[in-house]
Motif scaffolding. Structure first.
Motif, PDB file in Angstrom:
ATOM      1  N   ALA A 121       0.834  -1.205   0.000  1.00  0.00           N
ATOM      2  CA  ALA A 121       0.000   0.000   0.000  1.00  0.00           C
ATOM      3  C   ALA A 121       0.869   1.256   0.000  1.00  0.00           C
ATOM      4  O   ALA A 121       0.555   2.254  -0.657  1.00  0.00           O
ATOM      5  N   LYS A 122       1.977   1.201   0.710  1.00  0.00           N
ATOM      6  CA  LYS A 122       2.876   2.361   0.775  1.00  0.00           C
ATOM      7  C   LYS A 122       3.493   2.642  -0.594  1.00  0.00           C
ATOM      8  O   LYS A 122       3.608   3.797  -1.021  1.00  0.00           O
ATOM      9  N   LEU A 123       3.891   1.581  -1.294  1.00  0.00           N
ATOM     10  CA  LEU A 123       4.463   1.764  -2.631  1.00  0.00           C
ATOM     11  C   LEU A 123       3.422   2.339  -3.590  1.00  0.00           C
ATOM     12  O   LEU A 123       3.712   3.266  -4.358  1.00  0.00           O
ATOM     13  N   LEU A 124       2.205   1.783  -3.552  1.00  0.00           N
ATOM     14  CA  LEU A 124       1.148   2.288  -4.434  1.00  0.00           C
ATOM     15  C   LEU A 124       0.850   3.758  -4.151  1.00  0.00           C
ATOM     16  O   LEU A 124       0.652   4.557  -5.073  1.00  0.00           O
ATOM     17  N   GLN A 127       3.657   5.891  -5.561  1.00  0.00           N
ATOM     18  CA  GLN A 127       3.536   6.010  -7.014  1.00  0.00           C
ATOM     19  C   GLN A 127       2.420   6.980  -7.391  1.00  0.00           C
ATOM     20  O   GLN A 127       2.577   7.803  -8.304  1.00  0.00           O
ATOM     21  N   LEU A 128       1.307   6.885  -6.682  1.00  0.00           N
ATOM     22  CA  LEU A 128       0.189   7.785  -6.962  1.00  0.00           C
ATOM     23  C   LEU A 128       0.572   9.231  -6.644  1.00  0.00           C
ATOM     24  O   LEU A 128       0.236  10.150  -7.402  1.00  0.00           O
ATOM     25  N   ALA A 129       1.272   9.434  -5.544  1.00  0.00           N
ATOM     26  CA  ALA A 129       1.717  10.786  -5.192  1.00  0.00           C
ATOM     27  C   ALA A 129       2.624  11.349  -6.278  1.00  0.00           C
ATOM     28  O   ALA A 129       2.528  12.526  -6.643  1.00  0.00           O
ATOM     29  N   GLY A 130       3.497  10.497  -6.817  1.00  0.00           N
ATOM     30  CA  GLY A 130       4.364  10.957  -7.899  1.00  0.00           C
ATOM     31  C   GLY A 130       3.586  11.344  -9.138  1.00  0.00           C
ATOM     32  O   GLY A 130       3.884  12.347  -9.788  1.00  0.00           O
ATOM     33  N   LEU A 141       7.311   8.565   1.409  1.00  0.00           N
ATOM     34  CA  LEU A 141       6.859   7.174   1.423  1.00  0.00           C
ATOM     35  C   LEU A 141       7.905   6.238   0.822  1.00  0.00           C
ATOM     36  O   LEU A 141       8.148   5.145   1.344  1.00  0.00           O
ATOM     37  N   ALA A 142       8.524   6.669  -0.274  1.00  0.00           N
ATOM     38  CA  ALA A 142       9.513   5.807  -0.925  1.00  0.00           C
ATOM     39  C   ALA A 142      10.753   5.626  -0.060  1.00  0.00           C
ATOM     40  O   ALA A 142      11.399   4.571  -0.107  1.00  0.00           O
ATOM     41  N   ALA A 157      13.988   4.000  -7.336  1.00  0.00           N
ATOM     42  CA  ALA A 157      13.752   4.709  -8.601  1.00  0.00           C
ATOM     43  C   ALA A 157      12.828   5.908  -8.377  1.00  0.00           C
ATOM     44  O   ALA A 157      13.045   6.996  -8.933  1.00  0.00           O
ATOM     45  N   LEU A 158      11.804   5.700  -7.558  1.00  0.00           N
ATOM     46  CA  LEU A 158      10.909   6.810  -7.218  1.00  0.00           C
ATOM     47  C   LEU A 158      11.664   7.919  -6.492  1.00  0.00           C
ATOM     48  O   LEU A 158      11.471   9.112  -6.771  1.00  0.00           O
TER      49      LEU A 158
END
Length: 320
Positions: A121-124, A127-130, A141-142, A157-158
């Motif tokens: 959930a943290k990764l998703l 990614q959404l924040a980016g 988060l990343a 990478a994020l």
């Protein structure tokens, strides 16, 4: 005792779980959806296993049919609304159908309830924040996933991408702040400047009058406004005195050293004016302390026999 245990196991086990595994192996997601239709819910003990089976089906079918995958995780969420894995899977389904606001809300709720364990959930959410240009949140988060065994590579990478974007954002904000300050300063300056400001490069006033050696003269100017900057222009030219008697072919040059012509603008201190055997042009910058100040020109040179005869002419005031 054994018969009681067997009856208990049978009461919580749902034969549809085995059927669902077979449907999943055959990638029959529509059949899986029909198997766990809302009209026929599993027993309480089978709801979480059934929900997780539906989640696996959604993961297998999402690439081919995002709407069907959404329906599977939606049903799974109804069966196990508190299961973090099921909730995360439904957030993925929301993202796949471009429901970003609802996905962000669900992921935020998961991270609030499971701040340390909900890595997926943290990764998703990162990614959404980016994607939404929330670079600070993406970096935050990343960073927590940078060393995660499964998601670390994606998280790094994020981080690289959004740390750079964050720096660019900071520079852009600083540039914008500088521009806003400059605009405010210009606005303040414009507010203090009268609307009838003189036109740059124009001539405010001039005269044909001249001042000759040994004299003094006062001029009354026009079109000069207090508070504005102007340039006073004047030309000073000297000629040698006439030679008495027979003229020599090689007359000695006139000496202009010590010639002292001055101009006083209004109540300001007197300023020197240039003179020379060749026309010397003076340009004096001043700020008018009053409207239409008087110009007082005078020759302060002491009496000197045989000195040159000088003239101040072309007196004018211009706007820079």
């Amino acid at each position: 005792m054994r018969s009681l245990l067997l009856m208990t196991l049978l009461s919580v086990s749902d034969p549809r779980l085995d059927s669902g595994e077979k449907l999943l192996a055959a990638r029959d997601c529509e059949g899986l959806q029909a198997l766990f239709a809302p009209a026929d819910s599993p027993a309480a003990g089978s709801r979480v296993p059934a929900a997780r089976l539906l989640v696996r089906g959604a993961s297998a079918c999402r690439a081919q049919d995002t709407v069907l995958a959404f329906a599977l995780t939606e049903r799974a969420l109804a069966l196990a609304p508190e299961d973090p894995g099921v909730r995360t899977a439904h957030a993925e389904s929301l993202l796949s159908v471009e429901e970003r606001t609802d996905a962000a809300r669900l992921l935020d709720a998961i991270l609030k309830d499971h701040p340390k364990s909900a890595a997926r959930a943290k990764l998703l959410r990162a990614q959404l924040a980016g994607q939404e240009s929330e670079n600070a949140l993406a970096v935050q988060l990343a960073s927590a996933l940078a060393s995660h065994p499964e998601y670390g590579e994606q998280a790094r990478a994020l981080l690289a991408r959004h740390q750079s974007a964050l720096q660019s954002d900071a520079e852009a904000r600083e540039a914008l702040a500088r521009e806003e300050r400059a605009l405010a300063e210009r606005a303040e300056e414009a507010a203090q400047t009268p609307s009838h400001a003189p036109r740059p490069g124009s001539e405010a006033w001039s005269t044909r009058g001249t001042l000759k050696s040994g004299g003094q003269r006062t001029f009354r100017t026009r079109n000069i406004q207090a508070g504005f900057t102007y340039i006073l222009h004047a030309t000073g030219t000297c000629t040698p005195p006439a030679q008495k008697g027979r003229k020599s072919k090689l007359a000695p040059p006139a000496d202009v050293f010590g010639q002292d012509f001055r101009v006083r603008i209004g109540a300001q201190e007197p300023l020197p004016l240039k003179v020379g055997l060749q026309p010397e042009r003076t340009a004096l910058t001043f700020r008018a302390s009053e409207d239409n100040p008087q110009l007082f020109l005078e020759d302060r040179t002491g009496a000197r026999p045989g000195g040159p005869h000088c003239t101040i002419s072309d007196v004018a005031v211009r706007v820079p």
